[in-house]
Design a protein around this motif. Structure first.
Motif, PDB file in Angstrom:
ATOM      1  N   LYS A   1       0.836  -1.206   0.000  1.00  0.00           N
ATOM      2  CA  LYS A   1       0.000   0.000   0.000  1.00  0.00           C
ATOM      3  C   LYS A   1       0.868   1.251   0.000  1.00  0.00           C
ATOM      4  CE  LYS A   1      -3.904  -2.169   2.407  1.00  0.00           C
ATOM      5  NZ  LYS A   1      -4.674  -2.225   3.685  1.00  0.00           N
ATOM      6  N   LEU A   2       1.910   1.231   0.818  1.00  0.00           N
ATOM      7  CA  LEU A   2       2.828   2.374   0.858  1.00  0.00           C
ATOM      8  C   LEU A   2       3.517   2.552  -0.491  1.00  0.00           C
ATOM      9  CD1 LEU A   2       4.479   1.801   4.373  1.00  0.00           C
ATOM     10  CD2 LEU A   2       2.886   3.640   3.737  1.00  0.00           C
ATOM     11  N   TYR A   3       3.897   1.441  -1.131  1.00  0.00           N
ATOM     12  CA  TYR A   3       4.533   1.510  -2.454  1.00  0.00           C
ATOM     13  C   TYR A   3       3.604   2.208  -3.452  1.00  0.00           C
ATOM     14  CZ  TYR A   3       7.017   0.019  -6.665  1.00  0.00           C
ATOM     15  OH  TYR A   3       7.702  -0.004  -7.869  1.00  0.00           O
ATOM     16  N   ASN A   4       2.345   1.812  -3.461  1.00  0.00           N
ATOM     17  CA  ASN A   4       1.383   2.394  -4.400  1.00  0.00           C
ATOM     18  C   ASN A   4       1.102   3.865  -4.124  1.00  0.00           C
ATOM     19  OD1 ASN A   4       1.037  -0.014  -5.842  1.00  0.00           O
ATOM     20  ND2 ASN A   4      -0.536  -0.747  -4.424  1.00  0.00           N
ATOM     21  N   GLU A   5       1.406   4.296  -2.899  1.00  0.00           N
ATOM     22  CA  GLU A   5       1.258   5.711  -2.552  1.00  0.00           C
ATOM     23  C   GLU A   5       2.507   6.511  -2.880  1.00  0.00           C
ATOM     24  OE1 GLU A   5       0.343   5.523   1.577  1.00  0.00           O
ATOM     25  OE2 GLU A   5      -1.675   4.675   1.271  1.00  0.00           O
ATOM     26  N   GLY A   6       3.532   5.804  -3.399  1.00  0.00           N
ATOM     27  CA  GLY A   6       4.759   6.483  -3.787  1.00  0.00           C
ATOM     28  C   GLY A   6       5.743   6.685  -2.651  1.00  0.00           C
ATOM     29  N   ASN A   7       5.543   5.983  -1.549  1.00  0.00           N
ATOM     30  CA  ASN A   7       6.444   6.116  -0.408  1.00  0.00           C
ATOM     31  C   ASN A   7       7.847   5.641  -0.785  1.00  0.00           C
ATOM     32  OD1 ASN A   7       7.759   4.668   2.100  1.00  0.00           O
ATOM     33  ND2 ASN A   7       6.351   6.193   2.944  1.00  0.00           N
ATOM     34  N   HIS A   8       8.837   6.524  -0.642  1.00  0.00           N
ATOM     35  CA  HIS A   8      10.194   6.217  -1.095  1.00  0.00           C
ATOM     36  C   HIS A   8      10.778   5.014  -0.358  1.00  0.00           C
ATOM     37  CE1 HIS A   8      14.276   6.803  -2.585  1.00  0.00           C
ATOM     38  NE2 HIS A   8      14.697   6.737  -1.322  1.00  0.00           N
ATOM     39  N   ALA A   9      10.563   4.953   0.955  1.00  0.00           N
ATOM     40  CA  ALA A   9      11.113   3.840   1.730  1.00  0.00           C
ATOM     41  C   ALA A   9      10.543   2.505   1.257  1.00  0.00           C
ATOM     42  CB  ALA A   9      10.821   4.045   3.218  1.00  0.00           C
ATOM     43  N   ALA A  10       9.234   2.483   0.942  1.00  0.00           N
ATOM     44  CA  ALA A  10       8.604   1.248   0.479  1.00  0.00           C
ATOM     45  C   ALA A  10       9.103   0.859  -0.907  1.00  0.00           C
ATOM     46  CB  ALA A  10       7.089   1.405   0.470  1.00  0.00           C
ATOM     47  N   VAL A  11       9.285   1.839  -1.783  1.00  0.00           N
ATOM     48  CA  VAL A  11       9.810   1.563  -3.127  1.00  0.00           C
ATOM     49  C   VAL A  11      11.206   0.953  -3.023  1.00  0.00           C
ATOM     50  CG1 VAL A  11      10.568   2.613  -5.297  1.00  0.00           C
ATOM     51  CG2 VAL A  11       8.407   3.333  -4.253  1.00  0.00           C
ATOM     52  N   THR A  12      12.052   1.560  -2.215  1.00  0.00           N
ATOM     53  CA  THR A  12      13.417   1.050  -2.041  1.00  0.00           C
ATOM     54  C   THR A  12      13.405  -0.349  -1.432  1.00  0.00           C
ATOM     55  OG1 THR A  12      14.257   3.300  -1.737  1.00  0.00           O
ATOM     56  CG2 THR A  12      15.651   1.505  -0.960  1.00  0.00           C
ATOM     57  N   ALA A  13      12.538  -0.560  -0.443  1.00  0.00           N
ATOM     58  CA  ALA A  13      12.478  -1.857   0.234  1.00  0.00           C
ATOM     59  C   ALA A  13      12.053  -2.961  -0.725  1.00  0.00           C
ATOM     60  CB  ALA A  13      11.516  -1.782   1.423  1.00  0.00           C
ATOM     61  N   TYR A  14      11.054  -2.696  -1.557  1.00  0.00           N
ATOM     62  CA  TYR A  14      10.606  -3.700  -2.528  1.00  0.00           C
ATOM     63  C   TYR A  14      11.730  -4.032  -3.512  1.00  0.00           C
ATOM     64  CZ  TYR A  14       5.715  -5.252  -2.387  1.00  0.00           C
ATOM     65  OH  TYR A  14       4.549  -5.908  -2.092  1.00  0.00           O
ATOM     66  N   GLN A  15      12.455  -3.005  -3.952  1.00  0.00           N
ATOM     67  CA  GLN A  15      13.550  -3.231  -4.890  1.00  0.00           C
ATOM     68  C   GLN A  15      14.654  -4.064  -4.238  1.00  0.00           C
ATOM     69  OE1 GLN A  15      14.488   0.830  -5.920  1.00  0.00           O
ATOM     70  NE2 GLN A  15      13.039   0.876  -7.631  1.00  0.00           N
ATOM     71  N   MET A  16      14.969  -3.764  -2.993  1.00  0.00           N
ATOM     72  CA  MET A  16      15.981  -4.537  -2.268  1.00  0.00           C
ATOM     73  C   MET A  16      15.533  -5.989  -2.088  1.00  0.00           C
ATOM     74  SD  MET A  16      16.949  -1.760   0.715  1.00  0.00           S
ATOM     75  CE  MET A  16      17.978  -2.908   1.627  1.00  0.00           C
ATOM     76  N   TYR A  17      14.287  -6.157  -1.739  1.00  0.00           N
ATOM     77  CA  TYR A  17      13.706  -7.478  -1.495  1.00  0.00           C
ATOM     78  C   TYR A  17      13.830  -8.347  -2.745  1.00  0.00           C
ATOM     79  CZ  TYR A  17       9.869 -10.658   0.061  1.00  0.00           C
ATOM     80  OH  TYR A  17       9.098 -11.725   0.430  1.00  0.00           O
ATOM     81  N   ALA A  18      13.421  -7.820  -3.878  1.00  0.00           N
ATOM     82  CA  ALA A  18      13.472  -8.572  -5.131  1.00  0.00           C
ATOM     83  C   ALA A  18      14.906  -8.796  -5.599  1.00  0.00           C
ATOM     84  CB  ALA A  18      12.681  -7.840  -6.213  1.00  0.00           C
ATOM     85  N   TYR A  19      15.761  -7.802  -5.408  1.00  0.00           N
ATOM     86  CA  TYR A  19      17.151  -7.906  -5.855  1.00  0.00           C
ATOM     87  C   TYR A  19      17.872  -9.038  -5.143  1.00  0.00           C
ATOM     88  CZ  TYR A  19      21.938  -6.504  -6.983  1.00  0.00           C
ATOM     89  OH  TYR A  19      23.236  -6.481  -7.423  1.00  0.00           O
ATOM     90  N   ARG A  20      17.608  -9.188  -3.845  1.00  0.00           N
ATOM     91  CA  ARG A  20      18.247 -10.267  -3.096  1.00  0.00           C
ATOM     92  C   ARG A  20      17.808 -11.632  -3.633  1.00  0.00           C
ATOM     93  NH1 ARG A  20      20.160 -10.043   2.273  1.00  0.00           N
ATOM     94  NH2 ARG A  20      20.545  -7.852   1.812  1.00  0.00           N
ATOM     95  N   VAL A  21      16.529 -11.787  -3.953  1.00  0.00           N
ATOM     96  CA  VAL A  21      16.034 -13.042  -4.519  1.00  0.00           C
ATOM     97  C   VAL A  21      16.713 -13.328  -5.857  1.00  0.00           C
ATOM     98  CG1 VAL A  21      14.010 -14.292  -5.385  1.00  0.00           C
ATOM     99  CG2 VAL A  21      13.800 -12.856  -3.345  1.00  0.00           C
ATOM    100  N   LYS A  22      16.839 -12.288  -6.686  1.00  0.00           N
ATOM    101  CA  LYS A  22      17.454 -12.460  -8.007  1.00  0.00           C
ATOM    102  C   LYS A  22      18.897 -12.924  -7.886  1.00  0.00           C
ATOM    103  CE  LYS A  22      16.295  -9.258 -11.137  1.00  0.00           C
ATOM    104  NZ  LYS A  22      15.771  -8.037 -11.797  1.00  0.00           N
ATOM    105  N   LYS A  23      19.627 -12.394  -6.918  1.00  0.00           N
ATOM    106  CA  LYS A  23      21.020 -12.803  -6.744  1.00  0.00           C
ATOM    107  C   LYS A  23      21.114 -14.284  -6.380  1.00  0.00           C
ATOM    108  CE  LYS A  23      22.862  -9.733  -3.892  1.00  0.00           C
ATOM    109  NZ  LYS A  23      24.006  -9.063  -3.192  1.00  0.00           N
ATOM    110  N   PHE A  24      20.213 -14.764  -5.537  1.00  0.00           N
ATOM    111  CA  PHE A  24      20.239 -16.174  -5.182  1.00  0.00           C
ATOM    112  C   PHE A  24      19.837 -17.062  -6.359  1.00  0.00           C
ATOM    113  CE2 PHE A  24      20.578 -14.914  -0.736  1.00  0.00           C
ATOM    114  CZ  PHE A  24      21.344 -15.945  -0.216  1.00  0.00           C
TER     115      PHE A  24
END
Length: 400
Positions: free
Chosen positions: A289-312
């Protein structure tokens, strides 16, 4: 014979009740957001041919209170599936950490409980909750056999080159410090489902379990060869409240420069970090919900979350020397289409190309989300740890 299966996560209790040898539960439910705002119990049961869902919204402070809510629902007069708690003959418990001594499904004795307690420091978010669940179950269902099924068991096939740490040998030989891996019941279940779906017993698979706790496993022909969690469930992916992989020198810095105690460091890494530390919430629905509201912290967190999965994924494709499918499972993996899309974007080198329309469409059962003709299958497979636990309970009882 009734088997009640208890699956306690770090902020939830999933449960299913099975009758006899049936693999179809007569009721199931989820006590969720334990210790968080908006906690509730969702109980599903079929009575007189009609499906009923009961939602009980109430404050649930801890796992012990969650177990009491669960037990009350089983015998509540208007939706009762049991006339008497004494009808439950077996209670199967998922236990996260079994160490090197608890490596197979076992009946719970005082000695087994002591061994589970001795591993508290290795699974501080889980093993204490398991003991509470076991002790409450012993009180509520004194006639039942209590059985422990260990999350670490599936990872016993990991080779030494993958489970050893590069520290002096005595820490392994004397203290048993090594990679144990977790979510093994889930990884084993969905990898077996994927192999059957692909009709390929020797399939090279990467299983991605994304919930409040997150982990991945590389599975070759049904055997786990590597996994992202380590000595404890703290290592690897970014999770609800856990850091995942972190430079150990940060911990030294916190203790030397900030005066953190060992307890404070443990609480920080296990209970105050991950998505909670990055965004203020450990629940991906809130972060979305925060991501869809444009919250910078949520956008960064989602990107970090997915990036870690991609590396594995990259690491495990190398370890497997090939890749037939990646499998998303558990609460986030099965339900968060955006997280899946982020993970699968710009992964065409691995033959991973997601169909966004399929990805956005909810459907029951196993789903194939890859674009037709691409090399690597992208599967969503609902995990069913409770069924796997019930099956292992039956196997144990059959041998006794």
């Amino acid at each position: 014979m009734y088997i009640l299966v208890i699956n306690s996560g770090s902020s939830s209790i999933k449960y299913q009740l099975f009758k006899g040898d049936s693999d179809t539960p007569i009721c199931k439910g989820l006590v969720e957001r334990i210790g968080l705002d908006g906690s509730r119990a969702v109980h599903e049961v079929t009575l007189n041919g009609e499906d009923q869902k009961i939602i009980a919204e109430r404050s649930i402070a801890d796992h012990q209170e969650g177990m009491q809510v669960l037990a009350a629902l089983l015998v509540r007069e208007d939706i009762a599936v049991l006339a008497d708690p004494a009808q439950i003959t077996t209670v199967g418990h998922r236990v996260v950490h079994g160490g090197e001594t608890l490596t197979a499904t076992t009946s719970i004795t005082e000695e087994v409980k002591d061994k589970i307690k001795a591993l508290y420091s290795l699974a501080p978010l889980h093993n204490p909750g398991h003991i509470k669940g076991i002790e409450v179950s012993e009180q509520m269902f004194p006639q039942a056999i209590q059985v422990a099924v260990f999350d670490t068991a599936f990872h016993r096939t990991i080779p030494e080159k993958a489970f050893r740490y590069a520290i002096p040998e005595e820490f392994y030989t004397e203290d048993h410090l090594r990679v144990y891996g977790f979510h093994g019941i889930s990884h084993q279940y969905v990898s077996a489902q994927a192999s059957a779906y692909l009709n390929k017993p020797d399939a090279k698979l990467i299983t991605i379990h994304l919930g409040n706790g997150c982990s991945m496993a590389a599975v070759d022909g049904g055997k786990c060869i590597d996994t992202s969690m380590g000595l404890t469930p703290l290592d690897g992916l970014i999770m609800g409240t856990r850091t995942g992989t972190i430079d150990p020198s940060i911990l030294i810095w916190l203790m030397e420069r900030k005066g953190y105690s060992l307890t404070e460091v443990s609480d920080l890494l296990n209970k105050k970090s991950g998505m909670l530390g990055l965004t203020g919430s450990s629940d991906m629905r809130d972060v979305g919900k925060l991501y869809n509201e444009g919250n910078h912290a949520a956008v960064t967190a989602y990107q970090m979350y997915a990036y870690r999965v991609k590396k594995f994924i990259g690491a495990y494709a190398a370890a497997l020397n090939g890749l037939d499918a990646i499998i998303f499972t558990a609460g986030v993996g099965e339900n968060d289409s955006f997280a899946r899309e982020l993970v699968c974007t710009d992964m065409d080198f691995f033959g991973i190309d997601i169909d966004k329309e399929k990805n956005a469409t909810r459907a029951p059962g196993i789903r194939d989300l890859n674009i037709a003709g691409t090399k690597t299958k992208i599967l969503v497979i609902p995990t069913n740890e409770e069924l796997a636990i019930a099956q292992q309970c039956r196997e144990l009882l059959d041998t006794q």
